[in-house]
Motif scaffolding. Sequence first.
Motif, mmCIF file in Angstrom:
data_model
loop_
_atom_site.group_PDB
_atom_site.id
_atom_site.type_symbol
_atom_site.label_atom_id
_atom_site.label_comp_id
_atom_site.label_asym_id
_atom_site.label_seq_id
_atom_site.Cartn_x
_atom_site.Cartn_y
_atom_site.Cartn_z
ATOM 1 N N LEU A 138 0.842 -1.194 0.000
ATOM 2 C CA LEU A 138 0.000 0.000 0.000
ATOM 3 C C LEU A 138 0.879 1.246 0.000
ATOM 4 O O LEU A 138 1.865 1.321 0.732
ATOM 5 N N SER A 139 0.513 2.227 -0.801
ATOM 6 C CA SER A 139 1.347 3.427 -0.932
ATOM 7 C C SER A 139 1.484 4.168 0.392
ATOM 8 O O SER A 139 2.576 4.639 0.739
ATOM 9 N N GLN A 296 -8.229 1.089 0.385
ATOM 10 C CA GLN A 296 -7.241 0.935 -0.681
ATOM 11 C C GLN A 296 -6.657 -0.474 -0.762
ATOM 12 O O GLN A 296 -5.684 -0.691 -1.497
ATOM 13 N N LYS A 298 -7.597 -3.181 -2.169
ATOM 14 C CA LYS A 298 -7.672 -3.850 -3.471
ATOM 15 C C LYS A 298 -6.668 -3.282 -4.481
ATOM 16 O O LYS A 298 -6.297 -3.967 -5.436
ATOM 17 N N LYS A 299 -6.239 -2.054 -4.273
ATOM 18 C CA LYS A 299 -5.447 -1.358 -5.290
ATOM 19 C C LYS A 299 -4.119 -2.045 -5.613
ATOM 20 O O LYS A 299 -3.768 -2.195 -6.786
ATOM 21 N N GLN A 302 -4.807 -4.953 -7.839
ATOM 22 C CA GLN A 302 -5.323 -4.523 -9.136
ATOM 23 C C GLN A 302 -4.205 -3.963 -10.013
ATOM 24 O O GLN A 302 -4.168 -4.215 -11.218
ATOM 25 N N ASP A 303 -3.280 -3.216 -9.408
ATOM 26 C CA ASP A 303 -2.160 -2.655 -10.177
ATOM 27 C C ASP A 303 -1.199 -3.742 -10.637
ATOM 28 O O ASP A 303 -0.674 -3.689 -11.749
#
Length: 708
Positions: A138-139, A296, A298-299, A302-303
């Motif tokens: 996660l970012s 966030q 899922k991100k 997904q990326d």
Amino acid sequence: MAPITATEAELEVVWKWLGRQWPTWWSGTELAPTGNGCATEAGGKIGDGGFNFQSSNGGSWTDVASLPSKLEVGTAAVAGWTCTGGFDEKKYIFYIKNVYDICYHLVNSIMGGHIVEPLLLGTLIFIIVAGVTYMRFLSQVKARYDYGFLVFILTFCMVSVPSYRDEDLLDTVKKRVITIFAGVLISVLVCIFVYPIWAGDDLHKLVSKNLHKLGDSIEGFGDEYFGTSDGEESNNKAKLQAYKSVLNSKQIEESLVNFARWEPCHGPFRYDTNNNNNNVTFWQRFVAKMVGVMLQLKKPAQDDPRRLIHSFKVALSITTVSAFYFVKSLFVCFDKNPMWIIITVILVSEFSVGATLAKCFNRGLATVLASALGLGCYYLVDSIMGGHIVGSVFLGTLIFVIVATMTYMRFVPQIKAKYDYGFLVFILTFCIVSLPSYRDEDLLDIAKRRVITIFTGVLMWILVSIIVYPIWAGEDLHNLVSKNLQKLGDSIQGFGDECFGTSEGEGSNKSNLQAYKSVLNSKQIEESLANFARWEPCHGPFRYGHPWKQYLKTGSLLRQCACLIDSLTGFLDSTKTPSEIKNKVQETCIQISKETGKSLKELSVSIQKTIPPCAANPSIQKSKIVAMNLKSILKSGLWEGTNLFEDIPIMTVTYLLLDVVSCTQKIAESVHELSVQAKFKNKDSKVAPNYPNSPPHDLGVHHVITIN
């Protein structure tokens, strides 16, 4: 299954053969002797009553035949077993209810404890490690708390895994917490009171220096361009190039900002009392951040779905090496202390195979060298000082000098790029081996155990990384350069329509125009991937000696092209005003943008499919012809009788497009050189193409055009 006929003594011998005493799950049943007895051989053969049982209270020997006859046919004597014979027969016929009973008790005996416990513990470790590893992508987490999540995994495994063998688990946790906090406290005190280095101060100075560099560059540009400079040519050129370091300062600035937030007030830097969130409590901000993180989740997958696979790989490897605690024979084999195997797997579990091999090589070599140096320092001090108090002072001096030297060497650019982790492990291992030498006599055994456990952990993760869905850094670099070409092609191809107001799909064109921005910040990623790719073995189309440096050259040219596109997009609003000059150059500008975009996309396809970039040559030639026509228009007295100030934006756009054509030609030459060095082949031909020695602008249509 046929019935198994066995006496109690025979069953006991079977369990003795498995390395166990009388099964704990058997005690309390009617077949068990009084108390927790154990079988001892008193003579005779198995099955003839020659095996005696002794009660736990030290009573007299009791023969099998004298045990009370409580058993009747059909009595469930043991879980999973059924007695079908009478006691008077002195033999018992047992039927195995199912195969599960055999596996359960066999594994139970190997584990040295109840089988459900290690299975449940291993499952919990797998789930928690996989979840925490995934959250590191996660970012928000990666920017500030990545190291904390890594330490979480490390500490969780150091506490939970040994709990299967260590009865005093609370004491283990207490020691871990106390030692960690003691080390943290000492580091913080030294960091603050001994010549503190503030990230906020560094950020403040960095912004100031960047402004000064930009000032130097723009100040000397006029003199250098018109040849009126008075100073030395080398100094002026150096100043003109100073702005380039500003282009790559984004990541350093973000890192310093992140660290500066943690620092207390110092110098002119105070706590922000004008913060708009003063009315928001700490817990409200904490809950808001946690909700944002959860939204966030899922991100990352997904990326890049491989991130989820990597999380499972890390969890699988850590759960597997936990077997060194669960399996008694493995636990004893590593002197009842295999924790460094688990620690090593956690620390070297990198995303790609190249990063894994680089880190494992650094860790393995540093461990061997540091262990040897630690032993050498100990024997040197011991032989000279003979255990005198001066020996401890001398040993401390050696540690100070070596640690200071290794820490300083980590700042050397060549070392920091490839061997920084190895130098860190060298310092760690040297201290682990040399410091206990003052109290521990068996120093050689410490060094040997550390080397063996670390190499075992390194081997485990290398096998998992390569065998279980390998992720190759070289392939990522290859795909990254191809995608960057595609992004630049999308951006420049739609620029003409967007600039001159002829676009049909407004939303899609604007999104394509912004695609180039990710190319501007790709330098560090490309250099990192190229460094890791050199460590990887042959895989797919990538063979030994693959030209990874050529990817970096191509990437540098792509960033130059991205800078030109960035300049072009700055004139989008100012060039939409109708003018006579705009109408005259509109068609050629649109054609240039389309042809250069098409050629960049063709180059992207050639890299992606590892084929020669022949398909891009026609588009490159067309763009050069159109550029020549545009130069002819510009030389035809186009600016006479016009308002020069109003037409400056469209003039700038035309000259920037000419630069884009020139830059595209350089990119094509670089991709052509890459295809030659990497030996790209046409997929529809079994014969390798005959590469000419000339660059790609001499291929295809025969036009010789020079753009100044």
